[in-house]
Design an enzyme around this catalytic site. Structure first.
Site, short mmCIF file in Angstrom:
data_model
loop_
_atom_site.label_atom_id
_atom_site.label_comp_id
_atom_site.label_asym_id
_atom_site.label_seq_id
_atom_site.Cartn_x
_atom_site.Cartn_y
_atom_site.Cartn_z
N LYS A 34 42.65 7.71 60.20
CA LYS A 34 41.65 6.82 59.59
C LYS A 34 40.64 7.61 58.76
O LYS A 34 40.34 7.24 57.63
CB LYS A 34 40.91 6.06 60.69
CG LYS A 34 39.66 5.35 60.22
CD LYS A 34 38.98 4.57 61.33
CE LYS A 34 37.96 5.34 62.12
NZ LYS A 34 36.66 5.54 61.47
N ASN A 35 40.13 8.70 59.33
CA ASN A 35 39.03 9.40 58.66
C ASN A 35 39.50 10.24 57.47
O ASN A 35 38.66 10.79 56.74
CB ASN A 35 38.26 10.27 59.65
CG ASN A 35 37.39 9.42 60.57
OD1 ASN A 35 37.28 8.20 60.39
ND2 ASN A 35 36.78 10.05 61.56
N ARG A 51 30.26 1.81 57.48
CA ARG A 51 29.36 2.76 56.82
C ARG A 51 30.12 3.66 55.84
O ARG A 51 29.54 4.14 54.86
CB ARG A 51 28.67 3.66 57.86
CG ARG A 51 27.87 2.91 58.86
CD ARG A 51 27.14 3.84 59.78
NE ARG A 51 25.96 4.38 59.14
CZ ARG A 51 25.87 5.49 58.47
NH1 ARG A 51 26.91 6.27 58.35
NH2 ARG A 51 24.75 5.87 57.93
N CYS A 107 23.56 2.97 63.15
CA CYS A 107 24.53 2.26 63.98
C CYS A 107 24.30 2.66 65.42
O CYS A 107 23.35 3.40 65.72
CB CYS A 107 25.96 2.56 63.53
SG CYS A 107 26.45 4.24 63.84
N ARG A 125 21.96 8.02 61.40
CA ARG A 125 22.96 8.33 60.39
C ARG A 125 22.48 8.18 58.94
O ARG A 125 22.95 7.32 58.20
CB ARG A 125 24.22 7.49 60.62
CG ARG A 125 24.78 7.69 62.01
CD ARG A 125 26.10 7.05 62.22
NE ARG A 125 27.19 7.78 61.60
CZ ARG A 125 28.47 7.47 61.78
NH1 ARG A 125 28.81 6.46 62.54
NH2 ARG A 125 29.42 8.17 61.20
N ASP A 154 33.91 13.04 68.18
CA ASP A 154 34.76 11.86 68.35
C ASP A 154 35.66 11.94 69.59
O ASP A 154 36.37 10.98 69.90
CB ASP A 154 35.61 11.62 67.09
CG ASP A 154 34.80 11.03 65.96
OD1 ASP A 154 33.62 10.67 66.17
OD2 ASP A 154 35.34 10.93 64.84
N ARG A 170 38.94 -1.05 64.91
CA ARG A 170 38.53 -0.30 63.71
C ARG A 170 39.24 1.04 63.66
O ARG A 170 39.38 1.61 62.57
CB ARG A 170 37.02 -0.06 63.73
CG ARG A 170 36.19 -1.32 63.50
CD ARG A 170 34.74 -0.95 63.35
NE ARG A 170 34.64 0.28 62.60
CZ ARG A 170 33.75 1.25 62.82
NH1 ARG A 170 32.86 1.12 63.76
NH2 ARG A 170 33.75 2.34 62.08
C1 UD1 Z 1 32.35 11.43 60.09
C2 UD1 Z 1 33.40 10.63 60.81
C3 UD1 Z 1 32.95 10.32 62.24
C4 UD1 Z 1 32.57 11.62 62.96
C5 UD1 Z 1 31.56 12.42 62.14
C6 UD1 Z 1 31.27 13.79 62.73
C7 UD1 Z 1 34.44 9.39 59.01
C8 UD1 Z 1 34.68 8.07 58.36
N1 UD1 Z 1 33.64 9.40 60.08
O1 UD1 Z 1 31.18 10.60 60.01
O2 UD1 Z 1 34.05 9.69 62.92
O3 UD1 Z 1 31.99 11.30 64.21
O4 UD1 Z 1 32.07 12.64 60.81
O5 UD1 Z 1 32.44 14.50 62.92
O6 UD1 Z 1 35.00 10.39 58.61
N2 UD1 Z 1 23.59 13.64 58.39
C9 UD1 Z 1 22.35 13.74 57.80
N3 UD1 Z 1 22.25 13.41 56.46
C10 UD1 Z 1 23.31 13.02 55.71
C11 UD1 Z 1 24.58 12.93 56.34
C12 UD1 Z 1 24.69 13.25 57.68
O7 UD1 Z 1 21.36 14.09 58.43
O8 UD1 Z 1 23.14 12.74 54.51
C13 UD1 Z 1 23.73 13.96 59.84
C14 UD1 Z 1 24.20 12.75 60.67
O9 UD1 Z 1 23.12 11.90 61.03
C15 UD1 Z 1 24.84 13.43 61.86
C16 UD1 Z 1 25.45 14.72 61.23
O10 UD1 Z 1 24.77 14.89 59.99
O11 UD1 Z 1 23.86 13.80 62.81
C17 UD1 Z 1 26.94 14.65 61.00
O12 UD1 Z 1 27.24 13.45 60.30
P1 UD1 Z 1 28.47 13.36 59.27
O13 UD1 Z 1 29.34 14.57 59.43
O14 UD1 Z 1 27.94 13.06 57.92
O15 UD1 Z 1 29.23 12.09 59.84
P2 UD1 Z 1 30.01 10.98 58.99
O16 UD1 Z 1 30.61 11.58 57.78
O17 UD1 Z 1 29.14 9.79 58.86
#
Ligand code: UD1
Length: 420
Positions: free
Chosen positions: A22-23, A93, A117, A122, A307, A399
């Site tokens: 999925k990711n 998201r 969420c 996030r 995850d 999902r």
């Molecule tokens: C992706 C995965 C999710 C997984 C996560 C971490 C997808 C669709 N989802 O989520 O399943 O749990 O990676 O492996 O691929 N952050 C900030 N600012 C930003 C972006 C992120 O502070 O602009 C922080 C987030 O709040 C979190 C950390 O960075 O604490 C990691 O988040 P991120 O790696 O961005 O997760 P996702 O890409 O949303």
């Protein structure tokens, strides 16, 4: 709203084929927006999030043809809209992943601001800062991120303050069509980032270093169509391995890339599983043993995946000994522990650590899931518990897990879906 009824206490046995990731599929589908030519994506998992992303592409004007073998043909020549509406973004998201590609190809994009969420606030600040460094003008109005770069994006040297998977993916996609060279430092090294980079390279992008923490992208003027097969889902694979280990069973997983789950396999060996690995298969045998408790601390790849945290918490609830599970990636991701305690688990929370004292067994109970991986962990708890467990709100599971009840039934689980 549906639920899963589980009668636990049966060891799981058999073989399973792992679905597409999925990711990886979500950013790859967003990446199809970068070309006006036709792309064909294979091995898509059959999941709600994938359908939502297809709906989003459709509402941007993309032509989509789905074949019966989980493949999709995407025609990006008909895009006539650059706005991702609230109604879709609020349900997923990952819709934010269309921001970089739309802005790079059309010089403008509007994406509803994704909210927080269940697992944390996030933010997407790093996605936006990176795009600004590439010359985009970004404002937030009426709950929408409005981005403009009329003369196109420019390459930039960007250091991401935090390792972010989605941020790395958005900027990587944006940079493929920027003028000049982009360097992404402190980039996420997740296999899904590498899969996206390989897809973009198949479209003609010039990318070096994906999978390391520095990625270099030389912008090109246009990308072309391609055929691409999505990688196997390492989190789905890890979830079934933990489910089988927790029940004392034996499984052969096929169509998996063992190196992607190396740290998960190490932890399962530590818990007492016999594991053997082939190039694209994993065999796990717990031989009826009770697992030993294991300590895990989540971290970006190649660290222990956030995850997989909830599933290992479930394993520890019935293990011999005390397991400490520390969550460092998301601030509120130990919520499933309260539901597990309702099933007789002994979990204490100290800050961002769950201290799990293993019990010989759990008791079935009605429980409710709050996010995708938490739901999977409650299913695992239900599979080991005595009596009946009903996991409610399984739309979270749909999902991210393709046909979960069929797959578990094929391993001998007593599980069925109820609609009520
Ligand atoms: C992706 C995965 C999710 C997984 C996560 C971490 C997808 C669709 N989802 O989520 O399943 O749990 O990676 O492996 O691929 N952050 C900030 N600012 C930003 C972006 C992120 O502070 O602009 C922080 C987030 O709040 C979190 C950390 O960075 O604490 C990691 O988040 P991120 O790696 O961005 O997760 P996702 O890409 O949303």
């Amino acid at each position: 709203m549906g639920s899963l009824l589980i009668r636990g206490g049966r060891p799981l046995h058999g073989r399973l084929k792992v679905s597409g990731a999925k990711n990886a599929a979500l950013p790859i589908l967003a990446g199809t927006l970068l070309t006006q030519e036709v792309t064909r994506i294979h091995n898509l998992p059959h999941l709600h999030d994938i359908t939502t992303m297809m709906e989003l592409l459709g509402c941007l004007g993309v032509g989509l043809t789905v074949d019966e073998r989980l493949g999709i043909e995407v025609d990006g020549s008909s895009v006539n809209n650059v706005r991702a509406p609230y109604e879709l973004v609020k349900t997923m998201r990952a819709s934010i992943l269309v921001l970089g590609p739309l802005l790079a190809r059309f010089g403008e994009a509007e994406v509803s601001f994704p909210g927080g969420c269940a697992i944390g606030s996030r933010p997407v600040d790093l996605h936006l800062k990176g795009l600004e460094a590439m010359g985009a003008d970004i404002t937030v109005e009426d709950g929408y991120i409005k981005a403009k770069a009329p003369g196109g994006l420019r390459g930039a040297d960007i250091t991401l303050e935090t390792v972010t998977v989605g941020g790395t993916e958005n900027l990587l996609m944006a940079a493929t069509l920027a003028h000049g060279k982009t360097v992404l430092r402190n980039a996420a090294r997740e296999p899904e980032v590498v899969d996206l980079a390989q897809f973009l390279i198949a479209m003609g992008a010039k990318i070096a270093g994906a999978g390391s923490s520095t990625i270099e992208i030389e912008g090109v003027s246009a990308l072309h169509g391609c055929d691409y097969t999505v990688m196997p889902d390492r989190i789905e694979a890890g979830t079934y391995l933990v489910a089988v280990a927790a029940t004392g069973g034996k499984v052969r997983l096929e169509g998996v890339i063992p190196s992607h789950v190396a740290i998960v396999l190490d932890k399962l060996r530590e818990a007492g599983a016999d594991i053997s690995v082939e190039s694209d298969a994993i065999e796990l045998d717990m031989a009826g043993r009770r697992p030993s408790a294991v300590a895990v601390t989540t971290a970006p790849y190649p660290g222990f995946p956030t995850d997989m945290q909830a599933q290992f918490t479930a394993l520890n609830t019935i293990a011999e000994g005390v397991g400490r599970v520390t969550e460092t990636v998301f601030e509120n991701r130990l919520i499933q522990t309260h539901e597990m305690n309702r099933m007789g688990a002994d979990i204490q929370i100290e800050g961002n650590t769950a201290i799990v004292t293993g019990r010989p067994t759990l008791r079935g109970a009605p429980v409710m899931a709050s996010d995708l991986r938490a739901s999977a962990s409650l299913v695992i708890a239900g599979l080991v518990a005595s009596g009946e467990t009903v996991v409610d709100r399984i739309y979270h599971i749909d999902r991210g897990y393709e046909c979960i009840e069929e797959k578990l039934q094929s391993l001998g689980a007593d599980i069925r879906r109820q609609t009520h």
